[in-house]
Design a protein around this motif. Structure first.
Motif, PDB file in Angstrom:
ATOM      1  N   GLY A 197      -1.751   4.160   3.224  1.00 39.26           N
ATOM      2  CA  GLY A 197      -1.581   2.859   3.856  1.00 39.26           C
ATOM      3  C   GLY A 197      -1.237   2.967   5.330  1.00 39.26           C
ATOM      4  O   GLY A 197      -1.014   4.061   5.855  1.00 39.26           O
ATOM      5  N   ILE A 208       5.395  -1.728  -0.039  1.00 39.40           N
ATOM      6  CA  ILE A 208       4.346  -2.705  -0.394  1.00 39.40           C
ATOM      7  C   ILE A 208       4.979  -4.058  -0.676  1.00 39.40           C
ATOM      8  O   ILE A 208       4.568  -5.087  -0.134  1.00 39.40           O
ATOM      9  CB  ILE A 208       3.534  -2.236  -1.633  1.00 39.40           C
ATOM     10  N   GLU A 209       6.038  -4.022  -1.532  1.00 36.43           N
ATOM     11  CA  GLU A 209       6.703  -5.282  -1.906  1.00 36.43           C
ATOM     12  C   GLU A 209       7.297  -5.998  -0.702  1.00 36.43           C
ATOM     13  O   GLU A 209       7.303  -7.215  -0.619  1.00 36.43           O
ATOM     14  CB  GLU A 209       7.825  -5.000  -2.915  1.00 36.43           C
ATOM     15  N   GLN A 267      -5.250   2.778  -3.240  1.00 31.10           N
ATOM     16  CA  GLN A 267      -4.979   3.949  -4.054  1.00 31.10           C
ATOM     17  C   GLN A 267      -6.235   4.777  -4.119  1.00 31.10           C
ATOM     18  O   GLN A 267      -7.350   4.240  -4.223  1.00 31.10           O
ATOM     19  CB  GLN A 267      -4.543   3.533  -5.460  1.00 31.10           C
ATOM     20  N   LEU A 317       3.296  -2.885   4.916  1.00 38.87           N
ATOM     21  CA  LEU A 317       2.035  -2.169   5.128  1.00 38.87           C
ATOM     22  C   LEU A 317       0.951  -3.146   5.581  1.00 38.87           C
ATOM     23  O   LEU A 317       0.777  -4.207   4.990  1.00 38.87           O
ATOM     24  CB  LEU A 317       1.611  -1.453   3.842  1.00 38.87           C
ATOM     25  N   TYR A 320      -1.209   6.827  -3.080  1.00 38.94           N
ATOM     26  CA  TYR A 320      -1.297   5.699  -2.154  1.00 38.94           C
ATOM     27  C   TYR A 320      -1.580   6.192  -0.737  1.00 38.94           C
ATOM     28  O   TYR A 320      -1.084   7.249  -0.316  1.00 38.94           O
ATOM     29  CB  TYR A 320       0.038   4.946  -2.107  1.00 38.94           C
ATOM     30  N   GLU A 329       6.081   1.962  -2.924  1.00 35.28           N
ATOM     31  CA  GLU A 329       5.944   0.682  -3.631  1.00 35.28           C
ATOM     32  C   GLU A 329       6.949  -0.356  -3.147  1.00 35.28           C
ATOM     33  O   GLU A 329       6.669  -1.551  -3.127  1.00 35.28           O
ATOM     34  CB  GLU A 329       6.021   0.905  -5.150  1.00 35.28           C
ATOM     35  N   GLU A 342      -2.148  -2.552   5.448  1.00 32.41           N
ATOM     36  CA  GLU A 342      -3.145  -2.443   4.377  1.00 32.41           C
ATOM     37  C   GLU A 342      -2.770  -1.211   3.585  1.00 32.41           C
ATOM     38  O   GLU A 342      -2.070  -0.333   4.084  1.00 32.41           O
ATOM     39  CB  GLU A 342      -4.568  -2.314   4.924  1.00 32.41           C
ATOM     40  N   TYR A 343      -3.224  -1.164   2.322  1.00 41.83           N
ATOM     41  CA  TYR A 343      -3.034   0.048   1.540  1.00 41.83           C
ATOM     42  C   TYR A 343      -4.087   0.111   0.445  1.00 41.83           C
ATOM     43  O   TYR A 343      -4.729  -0.907   0.125  1.00 41.83           O
ATOM     44  CB  TYR A 343      -1.623   0.115   0.933  1.00 41.83           C
ATOM     45  N   GLN A 363      -8.114  -6.472   4.809  1.00 40.24           N
ATOM     46  CA  GLN A 363      -6.681  -6.787   4.649  1.00 40.24           C
ATOM     47  C   GLN A 363      -6.009  -7.007   6.007  1.00 40.24           C
ATOM     48  O   GLN A 363      -5.166  -7.888   6.163  1.00 40.24           O
ATOM     49  CB  GLN A 363      -5.963  -5.635   3.926  1.00 40.24           C
TER      50      GLN A 363
END
Lengths: 205, 205
Positions: free
Chosen positions: A84, A67-68, A77, A72, A82, A64, A74-75, A111
């Protein structure tokens, strides 16, 4: 000679079209010269799976954070985990002049297109194109409902392929692989790419 | 299924680069699927040459009428005779869904680019690119004049290739042919082309 940056090759298409089979066939060919993009996941490694080979294994918190941080490409769930594509691995491989190959669901491809507009996006299509007309008109044996469903399916495919540079029909796995390889060869011959190399060399880079 | 219009493939490049050798090799391959564009000329047919096979033979007056009528994709005068590419033959072959292959001098290619912007223009380059840097920097054994000449030659090549879609290095004839074949395969997979076929079929054309 300065190494030309590699190509990011993204193979996608409707589910069930045979993306995985085509990818496996490509990577089983002795002269295939692409790096397979290793995915990152939060699911536990299975017996025999090696970190950095099969997947990059991360725990949920680390994933996570990535991600922030926009780390990534693309990812998504899936069943509580997860999955990615780590951007650093892709970029390092491309910078080393190697082509990177990604086989991915259409949502992920969408993405990536936003982040890497100059990637090479290949849509794997069911062998419907060459059969479409005969199936559409049938031999007088099809009900109107069946025909309407086929038209709807064709329209949906058309809509999906809009994002892609190339469409490869998966009529036969080896033919589809040949077409993909041809597309990559052709892209490396694009004048803009060759021109850049000339200019870099003339500048003594 | 409605036949997709063929591609006009134009192979050109600096004189001496080996265009003719590459073209002959391509057409000697059993699976080559291009139509060779037959040129028109005002020179007399030689022993064994057949009208409509080796050339379309015309007298000077007829040729000049065709020039005026815009019936030539390109033409040039050479040793007192006209040579040109008849537009009707090319269009009829493309309309029949066949790819047409033209091997031609750069001046002719420039004329064609103006008339057929969606043609497939391939520049055959000497194998200089991969050798350019080492030759430019030499091994301390080259005079500055020699290096300056090489830079000038590279710059001239760069300028010439500006018109083209693809650059194919003629390092080995069979490799150059493979690249050309790959480029044609790739072009047939371009999304815009496939999309048009889908749409035509959905319209029942």
């Amino acid at each position: 000679m300065r190494k030309e940056r590699g190509l990011l090759i993204v193979l996608s298409g409707p589910s069930g079209v045979g993306k995985g089979t085509v990818r496996k066939e490509l990577f089983s060919q002795p002269d295939t010269n692409y790096e397979y993009s290793i995915s990152m996941t939060t699911r536990k490694a299975r017996e025999g799976e090696v970190d950095g080979v099969d997947y990059f294994f991360k725990d949920k918190e680390d994933f996570e954070v990535l991600i922030e941080q926009g780390k990534l490409l693309e990812y998504a769930q899936y069943v509580g985990n997860y999955y990615g594509t780590p951007i650093d691995y892709v970029n390092q491989t491309l910078d080393a002049g190697r082509d990177v190959f990604l086989e991915i669901e259409v949502q992920g491809a969408t993405q990536i297109r936003e982040k890497v507009p100059d990637g090479l996006f290949i849509f794997l299509a069911p062998p419907s194109l060459s059969e479409l007309q005969s199936r559409l008109v049938g031999r007088g044996t099809e009900t109107e409902d069946v025909i309407a469903n086929r038209i709807a399916a064709a329209n949906k495919e058309l809509e999906m392929m809009n994002l892609y540079d190339y469409v490869v029909e998966n009529d036969e796995v080896t033919l589809a692989c040949d077409r993909i390889n041809s597309i990559v060869v052709a892209e490396h011959c694009r004048r803009e790419r060759v021109e850049k190399q000339y200019l870099a060399m003339l500048k003594g880079e």
